[in-house]
Design an enzyme around this catalytic site. Structure first.
Site, PDB file in Angstrom:
ATOM      1  N   HIS A 266      -5.918-107.048 -34.898  1.00 26.03           N
ATOM      2  CA  HIS A 266      -5.552-108.165 -35.782  1.00 26.03           C
ATOM      3  C   HIS A 266      -5.072-109.390 -35.010  1.00 26.03           C
ATOM      4  O   HIS A 266      -3.929-109.820 -35.161  1.00 26.03           O
ATOM      5  CB  HIS A 266      -4.526-107.732 -36.844  1.00 26.03           C
ATOM      6  CG  HIS A 266      -3.392-106.865 -36.351  1.00 26.03           C
ATOM      7  ND1 HIS A 266      -2.563-107.221 -35.306  1.00 26.03           N
ATOM      8  CD2 HIS A 266      -2.953-105.657 -36.782  1.00 26.03           C
ATOM      9  CE1 HIS A 266      -1.671-106.267 -35.127  1.00 26.03           C
ATOM     10  NE2 HIS A 266      -1.894-105.312 -35.999  1.00 26.03           N
TER      11      HIS A 266
ATOM     12  N   HIS B  64      -1.023-103.100 -31.103  1.00 33.74           N
ATOM     13  CA  HIS B  64      -0.357-104.138 -31.897  1.00 33.74           C
ATOM     14  C   HIS B  64       0.202-105.091 -30.849  1.00 33.74           C
ATOM     15  O   HIS B  64       1.190-104.790 -30.177  1.00 33.74           O
ATOM     16  CB  HIS B  64       0.751-103.541 -32.770  1.00 33.74           C
ATOM     17  CG  HIS B  64       1.430-104.574 -33.614  1.00 33.74           C
ATOM     18  ND1 HIS B  64       1.278-104.648 -34.977  1.00 33.74           N
ATOM     19  CD2 HIS B  64       2.221-105.627 -33.269  1.00 33.74           C
ATOM     20  CE1 HIS B  64       1.951-105.691 -35.432  1.00 33.74           C
ATOM     21  NE2 HIS B  64       2.537-106.296 -34.412  1.00 33.74           N
TER      22      HIS B  64
ATOM     23  N   ASP C  74      -6.782-104.618 -41.512  1.00 38.30           N
ATOM     24  CA  ASP C  74      -5.335-104.404 -41.494  1.00 38.30           C
ATOM     25  C   ASP C  74      -4.761-104.464 -42.909  1.00 38.30           C
ATOM     26  O   ASP C  74      -3.619-104.874 -43.094  1.00 38.30           O
ATOM     27  CB  ASP C  74      -4.616-105.399 -40.570  1.00 38.30           C
ATOM     28  CG  ASP C  74      -3.181-104.957 -40.287  1.00 38.30           C
ATOM     29  OD1 ASP C  74      -2.898-103.755 -40.406  1.00 38.30           O
ATOM     30  OD2 ASP C  74      -2.348-105.823 -39.958  1.00 38.30           O
TER      31      ASP C  74
ATOM     32  N   HIS D 197      -4.661 -99.315 -43.282  1.00 43.21           N
ATOM     33  CA  HIS D 197      -3.524 -98.467 -43.681  1.00 43.21           C
ATOM     34  C   HIS D 197      -3.811 -97.935 -45.080  1.00 43.21           C
ATOM     35  O   HIS D 197      -4.018 -98.731 -46.010  1.00 43.21           O
ATOM     36  CB  HIS D 197      -2.227 -99.281 -43.721  1.00 43.21           C
ATOM     37  CG  HIS D 197      -1.885 -99.908 -42.408  1.00 43.21           C
ATOM     38  ND1 HIS D 197      -1.034 -99.319 -41.507  1.00 43.21           N
ATOM     39  CD2 HIS D 197      -2.307-101.060 -41.826  1.00 43.21           C
ATOM     40  CE1 HIS D 197      -0.931-100.094 -40.423  1.00 43.21           C
ATOM     41  NE2 HIS D 197      -1.697-101.164 -40.592  1.00 43.21           N
TER      42      HIS D 197
ATOM     43  N   HIS E  49      -9.634-101.055 -38.916  1.00 45.23           N
ATOM     44  CA  HIS E  49      -8.150-101.058 -38.887  1.00 45.23           C
ATOM     45  C   HIS E  49      -7.644-101.066 -40.329  1.00 45.23           C
ATOM     46  O   HIS E  49      -7.717-102.080 -41.016  1.00 45.23           O
ATOM     47  CB  HIS E  49      -7.627-102.297 -38.151  1.00 45.23           C
ATOM     48  CG  HIS E  49      -6.127-102.290 -38.014  1.00 45.23           C
ATOM     49  ND1 HIS E  49      -5.493-102.478 -36.808  1.00 45.23           N
ATOM     50  CD2 HIS E  49      -5.133-102.110 -38.927  1.00 45.23           C
ATOM     51  CE1 HIS E  49      -4.183-102.423 -36.987  1.00 45.23           C
ATOM     52  NE2 HIS E  49      -3.945-102.203 -38.267  1.00 45.23           N
TER      53      HIS E  49
HETATM   54  O1  DOR Z   1       1.673-106.629 -41.833  1.00 44.67           O
HETATM   55  C1  DOR Z   1       1.596-105.523 -41.336  1.00 44.67           C
HETATM   56  N1  DOR Z   1       1.760-104.397 -42.065  1.00 44.67           N
HETATM   57  N2  DOR Z   1       1.381-105.417 -40.024  1.00 44.67           N
HETATM   58  C2  DOR Z   1       1.438-104.243 -39.383  1.00 44.67           C
HETATM   59  O2  DOR Z   1       1.261-104.232 -38.195  1.00 44.67           O
HETATM   60  C3  DOR Z   1       1.771-103.005 -40.113  1.00 44.67           C
HETATM   61  C4  DOR Z   1       1.462-103.121 -41.522  1.00 44.67           C
HETATM   62  C5  DOR Z   1       2.043-102.017 -42.384  1.00 44.67           C
HETATM   63  O3  DOR Z   1       1.887-100.857 -42.033  1.00 44.67           O
HETATM   64  O4  DOR Z   1       2.607-102.327 -43.426  1.00 44.67           O
HETATM   65 ZN    ZN Z   2      -2.074-102.522 -39.112  1.00 49.06          ZN
END
Ligand code: DOR
Ligand code: ZN
Length: 352
Positions: free
Chosen positions: A179, A141, A256, A19, A17
């Site tokens: 998460h 989520h 995450d 980004h 997971h």
């Molecule tokens: O803290 C977070 N940031 N939780 C999420 O679900 C998305 C993520 C983000 O893309 O910044």
């Molecule tokens: Zn995430």
């Protein structure tokens, strides 16, 4: 796996997971990711979101071109699609043909770039049916968004109102409860009936294993410890650590890691997300060592994820050294900078 007081050798982990964003900043993130992980599940909450197989392919090509220009070999992005109220069942087959590994459910309004997310799962029954049929996992989520539900209770309420009914309606659907942050989620996943072929798993972040909600507030507001789902009480952290280190294959690594430029975190309305990628493995090692369970790290980090996704395990071995690593206060992030989790502190374990 081998463990000595000064080093740990394990099969190279994956991040289930992550980004990485897009454009210039993606380059900085990819450089950190590829040093540690062989593969990562790439979240689709871009602006605009990655909602079709075609968009996923274009995103993958942008990632591959950055990897190539960084001179990185041996890192594979695993693409996901962002589920909306309008996603059609046909998109599941197109996604599968394109090598997309999962769909992501963001309840509309739950977190960063989730406005186009699902307003009511009822709108998605046909597409979820197709996912179940094709063996395409749904990554959730797990928070309700109803304003009357306290932010610290949103995950717990999601289990009763959304997840349990979803699992009843689609008993063969593979679901990853992403998460997780609460004792209720850890116990729900642990105790879920195995009769529907172990279709449920959960990822756990390093921040939820290492910190409780005090870390956001004590001594002043700490925006770099703010993420969603938000950190919870100590009893929840302890339950998550127990789950992660239990050796139960339903729990595996998903950082995450969610980078936001420094100015967007240190802001009157700071964004949610912790950037843990810089030394994610060191952070997990610290968490596992804190309960004397380093021997369980390899299963959690390197085996249970690929097993759940029915992908081959990695074969390369990586080494973590017990060698203090100072976490910088800022790292390059495109034209801006980013503040990594535990900035200014020293972490005991770091990658060779
Ligand atoms: O803290 C977070 N940031 N939780 C999420 O679900 C998305 C993520 C983000 O893309 O910044
Ligand atoms: Zn995430």
């Amino acid at each position: 796996m081998s463990i000595s007081p000064t080093q740990i050798q394990l099969i190279q982990p994956d991040d289930w997971h992550l980004h990485i964003r897009d454009g210039d900043v993606m380059r900085n993130v990819l450089a950190d990711v590829a040093k540690q992980f062989a593969r990562a599940i790439i979240m689709p909450n871009l602006k605009p979101p990655v909602t079709t197989a075609e968009l996923a392919k274009a995103y993958r090509l942008r990632i591959e071109s950055q990897l190539q220009s960084l001179g990185v070999n041996g890192f594979t992005p695993m693409m996901t699609l962002y589920l909306t109220d309008n996603t059609s069942a046909v998109e599941v087959r197109k996604a599968k043909a394109e090598g997309v590994v999962a769909f992501k459910l963001y309840p509309a309004g739950a977190t960063t770039n989730s406005d186009a997310g699902v307003s009511d799962l009822k709108h998605c029954f046909a597409v979820i049916e197709a996912m179940q049929k094709e063996g395409m996992p749904l990554l959730v989520h797990g928070e309700v968004t109803n304003p009357e539900v306290d932010i610290f209770d949103r995950e717990k309420v999601f289990i009763d109102r959304v997840l349990e009914p979803l699992r009843k309606d689609f008993p063969e659907l593979k679901i990853v409860f992403e998460h997780i942050t609460t004792m209720q989620a850890a116990h729900y996943v642990r105790d879920a009936s195995a009769c529907n072929k172990n279709t449920l798993a959960a990822t756990i972040t390093p921040q939820h294993l290492l910190m409780n909600r005090n870390a956001i507030f004590v001594g002043g507001i700490h925006p770099h410890n703010y993420c969603l789902p938000v950190l919870k009480r100590e009893e929840h952290r302890i339950a998550l650590l127990a789950a992660a280190t239990s050796g139960n294959p339903r729990f595996f690594l998903g950082t995450d890691s969610a980078p936001h430029a420094k100015g967007l975190k240190e802001n009157a309305c700071g964004c949610a997300g912790c950037y843990s990628t810089f030394n994610a493995l060191g952070l997990y090692a610290e968490a596992f060592e804190s309960v004397g369970k380093l021997n369980r790290l390899e299963g959690f980090a390197s085996f249970f994820g690929p097993d759940f996704y029915a992908l081959p395990r990695n074969s390369k071995i990586v080494t973590l050294h017990k060698q203090a690593q100072a976490i910088p206060c800022e790292l390059p992030f495109g034209e801006s900078t980013i503040v990594p989790l535990r900035f200014g502190e020293t972490i005991a374990w770091s990658l060779a």
